[in-house]
Structures are given as structure tokens and as C-alpha cells.
Scaffold this motif. Structure first.
Motif, PDB file in Angstrom:
ATOM      1  N   ASN A  73      -1.814  -4.256   0.348  1.00 10.27           N
ATOM      2  CA  ASN A  73      -0.547  -3.542   0.160  1.00 10.27           C
ATOM      3  C   ASN A  73       0.260  -4.054  -1.028  1.00 10.27           C
ATOM      4  O   ASN A  73       0.817  -3.263  -1.789  1.00 10.27           O
ATOM      5  N   LYS A 104      -7.278   2.900  -2.784  1.00 10.17           N
ATOM      6  CA  LYS A 104      -7.344   1.541  -2.224  1.00 10.17           C
ATOM      7  C   LYS A 104      -8.663   0.831  -2.530  1.00 10.17           C
ATOM      8  O   LYS A 104      -9.100  -0.038  -1.789  1.00 10.17           O
ATOM      9  N   THR A 105      -9.305   1.217  -3.617  1.00  9.55           N
ATOM     10  CA  THR A 105     -10.566   0.595  -4.015  1.00  9.55           C
ATOM     11  C   THR A 105     -10.570   0.387  -5.521  1.00  9.55           C
ATOM     12  O   THR A 105     -10.262   1.299  -6.267  1.00  9.55           O
ATOM     13  N   LYS A 117     -12.376  -0.489   1.364  1.00  7.11           N
ATOM     14  CA  LYS A 117     -11.087  -0.802   0.765  1.00  7.11           C
ATOM     15  C   LYS A 117     -11.077  -2.276   0.352  1.00  7.11           C
ATOM     16  O   LYS A 117     -11.530  -3.138   1.090  1.00  7.11           O
ATOM     17  N   ARG A 119      -1.465  -3.020  -4.178  1.00  5.24           N
ATOM     18  CA  ARG A 119      -1.309  -1.569  -4.304  1.00  5.24           C
ATOM     19  C   ARG A 119       0.068  -1.203  -4.853  1.00  5.24           C
ATOM     20  O   ARG A 119       0.184  -0.352  -5.740  1.00  5.24           O
ATOM     21  N   ASP A 150      -7.235  -7.078   0.340  1.00  3.47           N
ATOM     22  CA  ASP A 150      -6.886  -6.449   1.608  1.00  3.47           C
ATOM     23  C   ASP A 150      -7.262  -7.383   2.750  1.00  3.47           C
ATOM     24  O   ASP A 150      -8.431  -7.623   3.019  1.00  3.47           O
ATOM     25  N   ALA A 162      -4.839   2.592  -6.860  1.00  2.00           N
ATOM     26  CA  ALA A 162      -3.871   2.319  -5.797  1.00  2.00           C
ATOM     27  C   ALA A 162      -3.957   3.382  -4.704  1.00  2.00           C
ATOM     28  O   ALA A 162      -3.856   3.064  -3.518  1.00  2.00           O
TER      29      ALA A 162
END
Length: 62
Positions: free
Chosen positions: A7, A45-46, A3, A10, A58, A42
Motif C-alpha cells: 500500500n 499492484k504488480t 501482487k 502503491r 506487499d 500501482a
């Protein structure tokens, strides 16, 4: 995959992605499909571009 999206990043990607998709549907424009990429990154998460550039938003991931 590790990741590399935090947040805040994202949330911004999700909001912009939804806005682009809605704009694309309303204006019948294929550029709105870019929003799908933002939403997908999103959700997983990558971000492949972040991986290539060595960027990490992150803070929890080591």
C-alpha cells in the motif's frame, strides 16, 4: 500475476506518477509519460522489475 506492491509503495507510485504526468503536460515534455508506467503498476499492484529482482513490498501476499 502475483501482487508484489504494498500500500505505501502503491501510494508513492500514484503520487509520483501523477506529478510526472502533470509536469510532462505543463512542460510539453515526453518524459512525463514515465508517470503512466508508475500509475499502471500501482493500479495492477504488480511491478515486472520487482518480479525479476525478487522484491516484494506487499506484506499480505505470501
Amino acid at each position: 500475476m502475483n501482487k508484489n506492491i504494498g500500500n505505501t509503495d502503491r501510494t508513492i507510485r500514484m503520487i509520483l506518477g501523477l506529478a510526472l504526468v502533470i509536469w510532462g503536460i505543463i512542460s510539453v515534455n515526453y518524459w512525463g509519460a514515465i508517470g503512466i508506467v508508475l500509475i499502471a503498476t500501482a493500479l495492477v499492484k504488480t511491478c515486472p522489475a520487482y518480479t525479476l529482482l525478487g522484491v516484494k513490498t506487499d506484506k499480505n501476499e505470501q
